[in-house]
Scaffold this motif. Structure first.
Motif, PDB file in Angstrom:
ATOM      1  N   SER A 184       0.687  -1.231   0.087  1.00 37.79           N
ATOM      2  CA  SER A 184      -0.007   0.040  -0.021  1.00 37.79           C
ATOM      3  C   SER A 184       0.915   1.166   0.003  1.00 37.79           C
ATOM      4  O   SER A 184       1.806   1.278   0.780  1.00 37.79           O
ATOM      5  CB  SER A 184      -1.006  -0.195   1.191  1.00 37.79           C
ATOM      6  OG  SER A 184      -1.904   0.986   1.022  1.00 37.79           O
ATOM      7  N   PRO A 196      -6.556  -0.322   1.778  1.00 37.27           N
ATOM      8  CA  PRO A 196      -6.120   1.088   1.560  1.00 37.27           C
ATOM      9  C   PRO A 196      -5.760   2.098   2.814  1.00 37.27           C
ATOM     10  O   PRO A 196      -6.438   1.798   3.956  1.00 37.27           O
ATOM     11  CB  PRO A 196      -7.175   1.903   0.709  1.00 37.27           C
ATOM     12  CG  PRO A 196      -7.787   0.478  -0.066  1.00 37.27           C
ATOM     13  CD  PRO A 196      -7.839  -0.350   1.182  1.00 37.27           C
ATOM     14  N   SER A 239      -4.748   7.580  -0.652  1.00 37.86           N
ATOM     15  CA  SER A 239      -3.830   6.061  -0.558  1.00 37.86           C
ATOM     16  C   SER A 239      -3.764   5.697  -2.001  1.00 37.86           C
ATOM     17  O   SER A 239      -4.575   5.748  -2.814  1.00 37.86           O
ATOM     18  CB  SER A 239      -4.657   5.105   0.221  1.00 37.86           C
ATOM     19  OG  SER A 239      -4.265   3.885   0.035  1.00 37.86           O
ATOM     20  N   THR A 285     -12.100   0.260  -0.064  1.00 43.26           N
ATOM     21  CA  THR A 285     -12.557   1.613   0.585  1.00 43.26           C
ATOM     22  C   THR A 285     -13.983   1.821   0.659  1.00 43.26           C
ATOM     23  O   THR A 285     -14.437   2.130   1.952  1.00 43.26           O
ATOM     24  CB  THR A 285     -12.046   2.798  -0.260  1.00 43.26           C
ATOM     25  OG1 THR A 285     -10.287   2.440  -0.503  1.00 43.26           O
ATOM     26  CG2 THR A 285     -11.952   4.156   0.242  1.00 43.26           C
ATOM     27  N   PRO A 296      -3.195   2.365  -4.625  1.00 38.02           N
ATOM     28  CA  PRO A 296      -3.931   0.893  -4.611  1.00 38.02           C
ATOM     29  C   PRO A 296      -3.220  -0.140  -3.885  1.00 38.02           C
ATOM     30  O   PRO A 296      -1.788   0.175  -3.870  1.00 38.02           O
ATOM     31  CB  PRO A 296      -3.917   0.550  -6.349  1.00 38.02           C
ATOM     32  CG  PRO A 296      -3.474   1.781  -6.958  1.00 38.02           C
ATOM     33  CD  PRO A 296      -2.886   2.590  -6.029  1.00 38.02           C
ATOM     34  N   VAL A 297      -3.820  -0.978  -3.436  1.00 42.81           N
ATOM     35  CA  VAL A 297      -3.057  -2.033  -2.365  1.00 42.81           C
ATOM     36  C   VAL A 297      -2.349  -3.124  -3.403  1.00 42.81           C
ATOM     37  O   VAL A 297      -1.283  -3.795  -2.803  1.00 42.81           O
ATOM     38  CB  VAL A 297      -4.009  -2.790  -1.593  1.00 42.81           C
ATOM     39  CG1 VAL A 297      -4.578  -1.727  -0.528  1.00 42.81           C
ATOM     40  CG2 VAL A 297      -5.036  -3.613  -2.288  1.00 42.81           C
ATOM     41  N   SER A 328      -9.126  -1.830  -4.821  1.00 43.15           N
ATOM     42  CA  SER A 328      -8.668  -0.835  -3.775  1.00 43.15           C
ATOM     43  C   SER A 328      -9.954  -0.019  -3.666  1.00 43.15           C
ATOM     44  O   SER A 328     -10.626   0.170  -2.449  1.00 43.15           O
ATOM     45  CB  SER A 328      -7.504   0.287  -3.991  1.00 43.15           C
ATOM     46  OG  SER A 328      -6.185  -0.633  -4.187  1.00 43.15           O
TER      47      SER A 328
END
Length: 437
Positions: free
Chosen positions: A48, A159, A63, A143, A65-66, A139
């Motif tokens: 992340s 995220p 944030s 969220t 993307p993971v 992501s």
């Protein structure tokens, strides 16, 4: 329908996979490995990031993307989510191609356990995506769930800057830490919500079980230090000293056959507690009474009497280390931990290889270079200590431990209580060994 079914969703009663027992066994083995080795449930490639964007005179933080793109040019990626049919709760979000959405996810232990326990299904959030589009949508969906619903996600990495975290935080029903009061064995939100686990008390202290205890110094952080008023060494030292004076023997091995009790200094999860008890049953044929240090300290105080002074050896021994280490103020990257890690860590890695080969002098030279370049992780100081102990250079061992304690208390991110306690115990041992020389 029972209250628990209404709250948590009904458990699977039919349409279970043919290999149910094998699946359950694999999940349990995976979980045990993670708890013992400290591994994560998610793919190691996931990460992340934080994006800083300038808008005029303002800086906005968002944030990234993971997931991480592999560079694939395929356009048949999708984003999917697993949910419990009866309640509609989403417990896992993922991306993939082909049959990924219905495949067994070896690294997603909690998600697979929920699939085993409940009647679940899958739905697609988006299809026919490029890999970058799938990473971004994955992501965004996480969220949305964490900001707009009460669903507990089992994804390990989520995220940044969501209104809620994933379900791995301590349950809100976990009692808060209090001065001179033992904590409970805690559960996280996932365990409480999906598995109906509850926090658990430590065992009530029994004098007979204090004949050969093992002290476990796991999970000691600044929150746990609330129990000891920031002075865990006082309670640990007084307890050990009184036990020894009354004929007890403090053991080192957690699974020694003669172990009569485990005494936790920090706190622990119910899940890991159950695991180590299972290991004890497998290895020595019985479960181990488990106490908390503060309860043992109170028990001894109430039943045996006042604590005698804890002996110290510092005043009796002169410490005169001889070394070529630069003073702390001359260390490079002293205020840039990340750069110090990048430039110093390779020297530590090479030094640790030399230490394991028995080339201790060369190992220490490389540790000095790691330190000079700004590497200050606990691993460096542990390696220093092991090398000096092997060389019987107790002066340098004590000096480097003192430096480690000083630096760890000023490191960004707070005090690593477990590390400090461990090296302070090694310091006491080094002092005793030096006294014998």
């Amino acid at each position: 329908m029972s209250f628990l079914n209404k709250l948590f969703g009904s458990k699977k009663q039919e349409n279970k996979p043919v290999n149910q027992d094998e699946t359950k066994e694999l999940l349990e083995q995976r979980k045990e490995k993670e708890l013992v080795e400290g591994t994560n449930n998610e793919n190691s490639e996931l990460e992340s990031t934080i994006n800083l964007e300038s808008l005029g005179d303002l800086i906005t933080i968002s944030s990234g993307p993971v997931g991480v793109s592999t560079g694939s040019t395929a356009t048949d990626f999708y984003v999917y989510e697993w949910f419990i049919k009866e309640t509609g709760e989403v417990f896992y979000v993922g991306k993939g191609r082909g049959n990924r959405y219905k495949a067994f996810h070896e690294k997603a232990y909690e998600a697979e356990k929920i699939r085993e326990m409940y009647d679940t299904d899958v739905r697609f959030v988006g299809k026919d995506l490029t890999e970058d589009e799938a990473v971004e949508l994955e992501s965004q969906e996480m969220t949305r769930i964490l900001n707009e619903t009460n669903d507990r996600l089992t994804n390990r990495i989520i995220p940044f800057f969501t209104k809620r975290g994933n379900g791995y935080d301590r349950s809100s029903n976990t009692p808060s830490f209090q001065f001179e009061k033992a904590p409970t064995l805690y559960v996280n939100e996932i365990e409480e919500h999906y598995y109906n686990l509850k926090p658990q008390l430590f065992d009530e202290v029994n004098l007979e079980n204090l004949k050969a205890p093992v002290f476990l110094n796991w999970s000691i952080d600044e929150q746990v230090n609330t129990i000891y008023g920031g002075n865990v060494e006082k309670y640990l030292g007084e307890t050990k000293n009184l036990l020894l004076k009354n004929g007890s023997k403090v053991l080192k091995s957690q699974y020694a056959k003669s172990t009569t009790a485990w005494i936790y200094i920090g706190d622990e999860s119910v899940t890991k507690y159950n695991l180590v008890q299972k290991l004890a049953l497998d290895r020595i044929g019985r479960k181990i009474p488990t106490y908390h240090l503060i309860d043992v300290w109170k028990f001894l105080k109430d039943n045996i009497g006042e604590f005698p002074p804890v002996p110290t050896t510092d005043a009796l021994i002169n410490i005169n280390p001889t070394h070529n280490r630069v003073p702390l103020e001359e260390i490079k990257n002293l205020n840039d931990w990340s750069k110090g890690y990048d430039e110093g860590m390779p020297y530590w890695e090479e030094g640790n290889k030399e230490r394991k080969k028995g080339n201790l002098e060369r190992a220490i030279e490389l540790f000095d270079l790691a330190r000079y370049n700004g590497y200050e992780a606990p691993a460096l100081y542990k390696s220093y200590v092991m090398a000096f102990r092997k060389l019987k250079d107790y002066d340098n061992e004590i000096a480097i431990i003192d430096e480690a304690i000083e630096r760890s208390q000023t490191t960004e991110g707070g005090v690593n209580g477990t590390f400090i306690l461990e090296i302070k115990e090694r310091r006491e041992k080094a002092l005793l060994l030096k006294k014998k020389v």
